[in-house]
Design a protein around this motif. Structure first.
Motif: not given
Length: 522
Positions: A199-204, A216-217, A342-344
């Motif tokens: 996806x476009x963004x990833x949670x960190x 967010x990354x 944001x699913x990752x």
């Protein structure tokens, strides 16, 4: 993209200061991703952030060695004049400056202690290189200092000044927080993943002992990434939860003090972390005889050979509040429609290795990516940052109504005269032209530049000439285009330059700093 740090080094070394553990990591410029640790023993990349000084305030031991030496001194009642710092990376402000307190609560100059710590770690690097007959030293390295996220400019300034008092002779020094370094390590893993999978963004999620951060990354078109902190929350540490539960079950108010004085506190912190990684039960924890006597008298615990045994159900009961505090924060963002794409989740920190927490995370997110060496994540990220300092494009905090928290402000917001700042302002003093820009703290990603200056010749520019006009009393009159126009007007007025003699115009005044340390108009 051009490198920010000039090439002139052979390898990158990172000194990683954690509240509980510290380590040294490195890699050579021809193999940046091949990061290796300067180990302190078999399978020990991380060492306790402890240091022992003798009565003359000279170095005597580091990490586990320091802890053991100090324990022997205490058992023989000869520790009174020794200085033992259980966590040297937890400085505090005092009337005498930045200090760190030893095990007896005595203050010690943080800068002076960091001189000893840095020299100790530098000597470790040089000795390992010498043992392996590698003909390089710290003088050939770019050094990256990884700091706890609660450090601000004052603490970093102490470390920077301490560097000049060592004999490390390091050519270049960079600073980065442990959270940012961990994010860089995670971002590096993106190279092995297809963008459509992520996806476009990833949670960190950085979930460590005592704190949890959600960010967010966002990948940028130039190969760098933007790290946006959404929220930070302080939580109880694992060993404190365990000690509180034991005291509650035994109803013995002496237990906490006994655990602290007997050395069980340090043991619990390290052993529980290792034990909780395992899915095998019962969980066995060895404790000191003094602690075991209290547990035996209670009659509620299963003990075997001075070990206390716990089944899986009891462990999850003990840590239920610990899990609940962290998962509630994570759920707030995973279930927020603003982040529905944001699913990752990149999951790092101590909690990322606990099976009972990992299982809960896997139930919540479509994809959870963890590190095989979570304790070493920030060390690897800091080394990669040394090689590619441009990879972290920006690191900002989002202050929304729902995500704002006093903890976040205390940890990430700089204080000015005891008050929160309203804006961050950047002033560019160029040799020929100068300008400025600013951003408000409630929307740090929106940058405002100054309104265009005008030269009066239909030229609009967001920069103005670096020149200043002062009067005969050496008081400021005007700057930039205005100064040039006013001075020219005085020169041209009726051919009489008496007025001009009363003013001084300084063009490109910054160049004087190359010639003289002190610059004046007289």
């Amino acid at each position: 993209m051009a490198e920010i740090v000039p090439r002139g080094y052979v390898f990158v070394v990172s000194f990683n200061f954690g509240d509980n553990e510290s380590c040294i990591a490195s890699s050579f410029i021809h193999e940046p991703a091949n990061v290796w640790a300067f180990t302190y023993g078999p399978y020990r990349e991380l060492e306790q952030s402890s240091i022992l000084l003798n009565p003359e305030r000279k170095y005597d031991g580091f990490g586990l060695e320091a802890d053991r030496k100090y324990g022997k001194l205490k058992s023989r009642n000869i520790s009174e004049n020794w200085w033992f710092f259980r966590s040297f990376s937890k400085p505090e402000s005092s009337p005498d400056g930045i200090v760190v307190r030893d095990d007896k609560g005595r203050p010690f100059s943080f800068e002076s202690l960091m001189v000893i710590v840095l020299q100790c770690m530098g000597d470790k690097v040089n000795s390992v290189l010498d043992e392996n007959k590698v003909r390089i030293t710290m003088a050939d390295a770019l050094l990256v200092i990884t700091t706890p996220s609660h450090w601000h400019s004052h603490e970093k300034g102490c470390v920077y000044r301490a560097m000049s008092k060592t004999n490390l002779n390091t050519s270049y020094v960079l600073f980065i927080s442990n959270i940012e370094a961990s994010a860089i390590c995670c971002y590096h893993a993106l190279k092995d993943k297809k963008q459509e999978e992520l996806g476009i963004s990833q949670f960190f999620v950085f979930w460590d002992d005592g704190v949890i951060d959600v960010a967010l990354i966002d990948k940028k078109f130039d190969g760098s990434f933007r790290l946006t902190f959404l929220e930070s929350k302080k939580i109880t540490t694992v060993d404190d939860i365990f000690k509180d539960w034991l005291q509650q079950e035994t109803k013995d108010t002496r237990l906490k003090d006994i655990i602290q004085d007997s050395g069980d506190a340090i043991y619990l912190r390290d052993v529980l972390h290792e034990k909780l990684k395992s899915s095998s039960y019962p969980l066995r924890v060895s404790l000191s005889p003094a602690t075991v006597n209290i547990l035996e008298s209670c009659g509620k615990f299963t003990l075997k050979r001075d070990q206390i045994l716990f089944n899986e159900e009891v462990v999850e009961t003990i840590y239920s509040q610990y899990m609940r505090d962290g998962l509630q924060l994570i759920d707030r963002y995973l279930n927020n429609t603003e982040y529905k794409d944001t699913t990752t989740v990149f999951f790092v920190g101590r909690a990322s290795v606990y099976p009972f927490i990992k299982n809960k995370m896997n139930q919540r997110a479509k994809s959870v990516i963890t590190s095989t060496l979570p304790g070493f994540t920030f060390a690897k990220g800091s080394v990669l940052y040394g090689h590619y300092p441009y990879v972290l494009a920006t690191s900002v905090i989002r202050f929304g109504e729902e995500s704002r928290s006093s903890v976040l402000e205390n940890r990430f917001t700089k204080k000015v005269t005891g008050r929160e700042f309203l804006a961050a302002v950047a002033i560019d003093f160029g040799t020929t032209y100068s300008g400025y820009a600013y951003a408000l703290s409630n929307d740090p990603s929106k940058i405002y530049a100054n309104k265009p200056w005008t030269s009066g010749e239909r030229l609009l520019s967001q920069k103005s000439p670096t020149c200043v006009l002062v009067n005969h009393n050496l008081q400021f009159d005007s700057f930039g285009y205005e100064a040039e126009k006013k001075y020219a007007k005085y020169l041209e007025a009726d051919g009489n330059d008496d007025d001009a003699d009363k003013f001084y115009l300084f063009r490109r005044f910054k160049m004087e700093l190359h010639l003289r340390e002190n610059v004046s108009v007289t």
